[in-house]
Design a protein around this motif. Sequence first.
Motif, PDB file in Angstrom:
ATOM      1  N   LYS A   1       0.850  -1.190   0.000  1.00 10.35           N
ATOM      2  CA  LYS A   1       0.000   0.000   0.000  1.00 10.35           C
ATOM      3  C   LYS A   1       0.884   1.238   0.000  1.00 10.35           C
ATOM      4  O   LYS A   1       1.827   1.330   0.775  1.00 10.35           O
ATOM      5  N   ALA A   2       0.557   2.178  -0.864  1.00 11.14           N
ATOM      6  CA  ALA A   2       1.318   3.421  -0.950  1.00 11.14           C
ATOM      7  C   ALA A   2       0.351   4.589  -1.048  1.00 11.14           C
ATOM      8  O   ALA A   2      -0.807   4.426  -1.447  1.00 11.14           O
ATOM      9  N   GLY A   3       0.847   5.784  -0.687  1.00  9.01           N
ATOM     10  CA  GLY A   3       0.040   6.983  -0.812  1.00  9.01           C
ATOM     11  C   GLY A   3      -0.638   7.390   0.475  1.00  9.01           C
ATOM     12  O   GLY A   3      -0.596   6.678   1.485  1.00  9.01           O
TER      13      GLY A   3
ATOM     14  N   PRO B   1      -9.453   5.312  -3.641  1.00  8.60           N
ATOM     15  CA  PRO B   1      -8.407   4.296  -3.783  1.00  8.60           C
ATOM     16  C   PRO B   1      -8.332   3.714  -5.193  1.00  8.60           C
ATOM     17  O   PRO B   1      -9.320   3.662  -5.933  1.00  8.60           O
ATOM     18  N   ILE B   2      -7.138   3.255  -5.532  1.00 10.26           N
ATOM     19  CA  ILE B   2      -6.893   2.428  -6.704  1.00 10.26           C
ATOM     20  C   ILE B   2      -6.456   1.058  -6.201  1.00 10.26           C
ATOM     21  O   ILE B   2      -5.661   0.956  -5.266  1.00 10.26           O
TER      22      ILE B   2
ATOM     23  N   ASN C   1       4.266   1.610 -11.868  1.00 10.86           N
ATOM     24  CA  ASN C   1       3.080   2.464 -11.897  1.00 10.86           C
ATOM     25  C   ASN C   1       2.645   2.961 -10.529  1.00 10.86           C
ATOM     26  O   ASN C   1       2.093   4.058 -10.417  1.00 10.86           O
ATOM     27  N   GLN C   2       2.885   2.163  -9.497  1.00 10.18           N
ATOM     28  CA  GLN C   2       2.239   2.425  -8.220  1.00 10.18           C
ATOM     29  C   GLN C   2       2.665   3.741  -7.585  1.00 10.18           C
ATOM     30  O   GLN C   2       1.816   4.520  -7.123  1.00 10.18           O
ATOM     31  N   ALA C   3       3.964   4.001  -7.548  1.00 10.89           N
ATOM     32  CA  ALA C   3       4.435   5.202  -6.857  1.00 10.89           C
ATOM     33  C   ALA C   3       3.879   6.472  -7.478  1.00 10.89           C
ATOM     34  O   ALA C   3       3.462   7.403  -6.775  1.00 10.89           O
TER      35      ALA C   3
ATOM     36  N   PRO D   1      -4.605   6.701  -1.996  1.00 13.30           N
ATOM     37  CA  PRO D   1      -4.083   5.382  -1.610  1.00 13.30           C
ATOM     38  C   PRO D   1      -4.132   4.419  -2.789  1.00 13.30           C
ATOM     39  O   PRO D   1      -5.139   4.347  -3.506  1.00 13.30           O
ATOM     40  N   VAL D   2      -3.057   3.692  -2.991  1.00 16.64           N
ATOM     41  CA  VAL D   2      -2.976   2.729  -4.087  1.00 16.64           C
ATOM     42  C   VAL D   2      -2.550   1.381  -3.501  1.00 16.64           C
ATOM     43  O   VAL D   2      -1.482   1.271  -2.894  1.00 16.64           O
TER      44      VAL D   2
END
Length: 256
Positions: free
Chosen positions: A126-128, A134-135, A151-153, A160-161
């Motif tokens: 989980k990041a963000g 959320p994604i 892609n996530q960062a 939140p991703v």
Amino acid sequence: MAEIQPITMPKWGLAMEEGMLARWAVDIGTPIELGQEIMDIETSKIANVFESPVTGVLRRRVVADGDTVPVGALLGVVAAPDVSEEAVDDFVRTFLEGFVPEEAGAASGPSAETVEAGGRRIRRLKAGPDTGKPILFIHGFGADLSTWMLNQAALAEDRPVHAIDLPGHGGSEKALYDGSPAGLAAGVIDYMDAEGIESAHLVGHSLGAAIAATIALDAPSRVDGLTLVAPAGFGPEIAGDFIAGFIAESRARKLR
């Protein structure tokens, strides 16, 4: 004097610490353009082409094919033809003398962890921030959450991703009670329930896209939008030879 520009080992994903320069695609003395594919880089998770971040003439290849170096290490040097060889040599020497690799295991971002969801263990990254819509990333057959490392960062800058390992994949529990798209979709919804995610934008690749579409059909209130990359289930053909070869392969490089 024209600028001398370094090409360094990129950081692909939140956890990458080193990479292997698998193959140079350009020779010394070759003019290169911004965005041109100039080398192949492999990590423990992926193999990918590296696009030049600069324009100019490749004057030095500091790292050879097959060498593994830390993130940020000098791979090559680009400069205009009128820059002297001595100036390029000085630049390389100064860079190497001053380069300090990131400490192994240093906290440079969130790390994957395991959560309980629907009575089974699911690994997630989980990041963000905690605010924002959320994604949720859903990988394909035989993959894991590292599918989304490029892609996530970037997408987690303002929301939140979540990237998860599907049941039976990666670091999640290997027991599969139902391996169908519907069964795996239920596992994703279990994760959303465990994390208090009422609804999310679902991003899926291949099998993951079929799972995302299944959730949209069966539980539309949980889906704010869909991004489907090469979705399975949207046509009559299945790449059976690829799937059979994937299942039979045991060598990590071949699997990547």
